[in-house]
Write an enzyme that holds these catalytic residues in place. Structure first.
Site, PDB file in Angstrom:
ATOM      1  N   PHE A 266      12.020  -4.486  85.659  1.00  0.00           N
ATOM      2  CA  PHE A 266      13.239  -4.094  86.361  1.00  0.00           C
ATOM      3  C   PHE A 266      12.908  -3.998  87.848  1.00  0.00           C
ATOM      4  O   PHE A 266      12.922  -2.930  88.446  1.00  0.00           O
ATOM      5  CB  PHE A 266      13.707  -2.751  85.809  1.00  0.00           C
ATOM      6  CG  PHE A 266      15.137  -2.398  86.135  1.00  0.00           C
ATOM      7  CD1 PHE A 266      15.943  -3.212  86.916  1.00  0.00           C
ATOM      8  CD2 PHE A 266      15.681  -1.231  85.634  1.00  0.00           C
ATOM      9  CE1 PHE A 266      17.248  -2.872  87.208  1.00  0.00           C
ATOM     10  CE2 PHE A 266      16.995  -0.864  85.912  1.00  0.00           C
ATOM     11  CZ  PHE A 266      17.778  -1.691  86.702  1.00  0.00           C
ATOM     12  N   CYS A 319      -2.945   0.121  75.940  1.00  0.00           N
ATOM     13  CA  CYS A 319      -2.210   0.491  77.153  1.00  0.00           C
ATOM     14  C   CYS A 319      -2.206   2.006  77.334  1.00  0.00           C
ATOM     15  O   CYS A 319      -1.896   2.750  76.399  1.00  0.00           O
ATOM     16  CB  CYS A 319      -0.775  -0.021  77.064  1.00  0.00           C
ATOM     17  SG  CYS A 319       0.206   0.304  78.539  1.00  0.00           S
ATOM     18  N   GLY A 360       3.621  -1.528  70.135  1.00  0.00           N
ATOM     19  CA  GLY A 360       4.036  -0.531  69.154  1.00  0.00           C
ATOM     20  C   GLY A 360       3.874  -0.931  67.706  1.00  0.00           C
ATOM     21  O   GLY A 360       4.211  -0.155  66.809  1.00  0.00           O
ATOM     22  N   TRP A 406      -9.586  -5.940  75.269  1.00  0.00           N
ATOM     23  CA  TRP A 406      -9.335  -5.125  76.451  1.00  0.00           C
ATOM     24  C   TRP A 406      -7.948  -5.427  77.020  1.00  0.00           C
ATOM     25  O   TRP A 406      -7.397  -6.504  76.835  1.00  0.00           O
ATOM     26  CB  TRP A 406     -10.407  -5.350  77.520  1.00  0.00           C
ATOM     27  CG  TRP A 406     -10.514  -6.758  78.036  1.00  0.00           C
ATOM     28  CD1 TRP A 406      -9.864  -7.315  79.102  1.00  0.00           C
ATOM     29  CD2 TRP A 406     -11.330  -7.809  77.491  1.00  0.00           C
ATOM     30  NE1 TRP A 406     -10.217  -8.627  79.261  1.00  0.00           N
ATOM     31  CE2 TRP A 406     -11.126  -8.958  78.288  1.00  0.00           C
ATOM     32  CE3 TRP A 406     -12.224  -7.900  76.400  1.00  0.00           C
ATOM     33  CZ2 TRP A 406     -11.766 -10.174  78.021  1.00  0.00           C
ATOM     34  CZ3 TRP A 406     -12.847  -9.095  76.146  1.00  0.00           C
ATOM     35  CH2 TRP A 406     -12.626 -10.210  76.956  1.00  0.00           C
ATOM     36  N   GLY A 407      -7.405  -4.449  77.705  1.00  0.00           N
ATOM     37  CA  GLY A 407      -6.083  -4.595  78.292  1.00  0.00           C
ATOM     38  C   GLY A 407      -6.120  -5.296  79.632  1.00  0.00           C
ATOM     39  O   GLY A 407      -7.138  -5.303  80.328  1.00  0.00           O
ATOM     40  N   ARG A 418      -0.276  -8.014  87.445  1.00  0.00           N
ATOM     41  CA  ARG A 418       0.600  -7.509  86.391  1.00  0.00           C
ATOM     42  C   ARG A 418       1.141  -6.121  86.723  1.00  0.00           C
ATOM     43  O   ARG A 418       2.229  -5.737  86.292  1.00  0.00           O
ATOM     44  CB  ARG A 418      -0.163  -7.464  85.057  1.00  0.00           C
ATOM     45  CG  ARG A 418       0.734  -7.119  83.880  1.00  0.00           C
ATOM     46  CD  ARG A 418      -0.020  -7.149  82.564  1.00  0.00           C
ATOM     47  NE  ARG A 418       0.916  -7.330  81.461  1.00  0.00           N
ATOM     48  CZ  ARG A 418       1.607  -6.335  80.899  1.00  0.00           C
ATOM     49  NH1 ARG A 418       1.448  -5.095  81.342  1.00  0.00           N
ATOM     50  NH2 ARG A 418       2.437  -6.567  79.911  1.00  0.00           N
ATOM     51  N   GLY A 487       2.383   7.311  51.913  1.00  0.00           N
ATOM     52  CA  GLY A 487       1.081   6.707  51.698  1.00  0.00           C
ATOM     53  C   GLY A 487       0.451   7.234  50.421  1.00  0.00           C
ATOM     54  O   GLY A 487       1.032   8.051  49.701  1.00  0.00           O
TER      55      GLY A 487
END
Length: 502
Positions: A266, A319, A360, A406-407, A418, A487
């Site tokens: 945005f 993240c 997620g 790795w991020g 980024r 579970g």
């Protein structure tokens, strides 16, 4: 005064799908996972439709040319990472586009006056063992012969030996006209037990190769995603800084779709990038944008000209944006909100803009939930990083095989573009971690298992395709105790691996 949302932001783990009526026709093998990846008008179809709703993340640890090839074979799209030089990224795109095609333009060519050392260097660079020997060393020069690994023996030949002295000459080759159909070419290959068939024009200039391995691959990979020239479909990541140089190079390399890789979609930076692409290429170049987490962000990118919109801030497993900056939104809530905005925009304008859920996903069933909540497809990083085809090292830690992951916001990636907010060209603080993930084997086997679960759950909901799932799905919030109940409990589990993402 600050705006406060009435509801908390929620994750996929806080929801379950409630079974719906399943007819006898609703069986997993008949479920279609086809889904659009770029926008289209009401009554039309998307210019690119995937056969499965999965794309790989724009990350150094996930998406290179090997991932691009492997995922296209299964029907999805890989977005080659952009945090590398323009030349390297373009080369990766080319390797995917040239890896598989009914008719392959030769990208490994050599002149007859070059040497065995030149052949070995070219093989190392391209990874190809079949090389066209053309008069001028170009892809469409006059074909004088072909060199394969069967034409030379490194241990018995001088590396200064000329190509003309050990190549298979033209008069010993089986060739076909450049007007030969793919079916006819494959019949010739099988009849003469060839690995490759050169197609030449009336003046003996090379037009294409047809390879035996491509026929075998097509039969094995029934969902593979191909462009109109029967080449694999591949995407590529771009940033909001060097797009004036990077975009033309990627388009020239053959990228089918681009995506702006940014932690925050945005922003005016994204609009400027989209404006440049639209002014230079019109709608011929497809480009996604993001990431956003609400209606306002979606509307901004939709009106700026995005072909799809990526949803998610801070939900990736590596993240730490939410920890570092306190900004983001639960992924389930973000997808639901943006999906509503997408449908609202479609009603107003007649233009359907697909949305991509990015982040997620912890368990396989989260994929089905994301689709049911309105996502058209899902971008995955950790999931794909575990496979043989990801570009990272496999290591043994205390007897267990792991893959590095790795991020892009980690110091290791140093992908400042980024996370750029218009300041210095550097990472002022990390927004990602360097980690390991359990090694999981081949992409093909794992994707098959995951998508079989998705298809089975869709049948439980009475849906045979993704739009039908989004229409029929019944979704319920769950309590903390019902999550425990869901579970294995009150038993000693012999093998806990079935509880994790496969």
């Amino acid at each position: 005064m600050a705006f406060y949302f009435n509801e908390p932001s929620r994750t996929f783990s806080e929801f379950l799908l409630v079974p719906g009526y399943s007819s006898k026709e609703c069986v997993p093998k008949d479920v279609s996972l086809k889904t659009p990846i770029v926008k289209f008008r009401r009554g039309e179809t998307s210019a690119i439709t995937m056969n499965i709703p999965l794309v790989s993340a724009i990350m150094q640890a996930v998406s290179d040319d090997n991932m691009g090839i492997a995922l296209a074979k299964e029907g999805g799209v890989s977005f080659i990472y952009g945090s590398q030089s323009i030349e390297n990224e373009a080369h990766m795109v080319k390797r995917v586009k040239n890896h598989k095609a009914g008719f392959v333009i030769s990208d490994s060519n050599i002149r007859p006056d070059q040497t065995l050392q030149d052949v070995l260097d070219l093989k190392e660079e391209s990874g190809h063992s079949t090389m066209a020997v053309t008069e001028d060393g170009t892809p469409h020069g006059k074909l004088l012969g072909v060199v394969t690994s069967r034409d030379y023996r490194v241990t018995r030949m001088a590396k200064t030996e000329l190509v003309r002295d050990f190549m298979t000459p033209f008069d010993k080759l089986i060739t076909a006209s450049d007007t030969t159909s793919l079916k006819e070419a494959n019949n010739i290959i099988w009849e003469h037990k060839l690995n490759a068939l050169p197609l030449v024009d009336k003046d003996e200039h090379l037009a294409y190769f047809v390879f035996r391995k491509d026929y075998d691959s097509n039969k094995e990979n029934t969902l593979e995603l191909l462009d109109e020239n029967k080449r694999y479909v591949v995407g590529a990541g771009i940033n909001t800084r060097d797009y004036e140089e990077r975009v033309p190079a990627l388009v020239e390399a053959g990228a089918d779709i681009l995506c702006i890789d940014s932690s925050e979609g945005f922003s005016e930076w994204q609009k400027l990038t989209l404006d440049f692409i639209r002014e230079k290429y019109g709608d011929s170049v497809k480009v996604g944008a993001g990431n956003v987490v609400d209606r306002d962000g979606f509307r901004f990118l939709a009106e700026a000209g995005a072909d799809f919109v990526k949803v998610g801030v801070g939900g990736g497993s590596i993240c730490i944006t939410r920890e570092q900056k306190g900004i983001g939104r639960g992924q389930a809530t973000a997808v639901i909100d943006v999906a509503r905005a997408r449908d609202e925009y479609f009603e107003e304008t007649g233009i359907y803009i697909p949305i991509c859920s990015d982040g997620g996903i912890v368990y396989d069933y989260h994929m089905t939930l994301a689709l049911a909540m309105g996502a058209d497809f899902i971008m995955l990083g950790r999931y794909f990083s575990r496979f043989d085809e990801s570009p990272t090292n496999k290591v043994n830690l205390n007897g267990t095989y792991m893959k590095e992951y790795w991020g892009e916001g980690a110091n290791r990636a140093r992908n400042w573009q980024r996370y750029d907010m218009g300041g210095d060209k550097k990472l002022s603080f990390e927004e990602g971690v360097d980690s390991y993930v359990p090694y999981a084997g081949s992409l093909k086997d794992n994707v098959a298992i995951s998508l079989n679960k998705v298809r089975s759950t869709m049948c439980n909901c009475g849906a045979l395709n993704i739009p039908e799932l989004q229409q029929k799905a019944k979704i319920t919030l769950v309590s903390a105790t019902s999550i425990v109940e869901g579970g294995a409990h009150d038993v000693v589990v012999k093998d806990a691996s079935n509880n994790l993402m496969q």
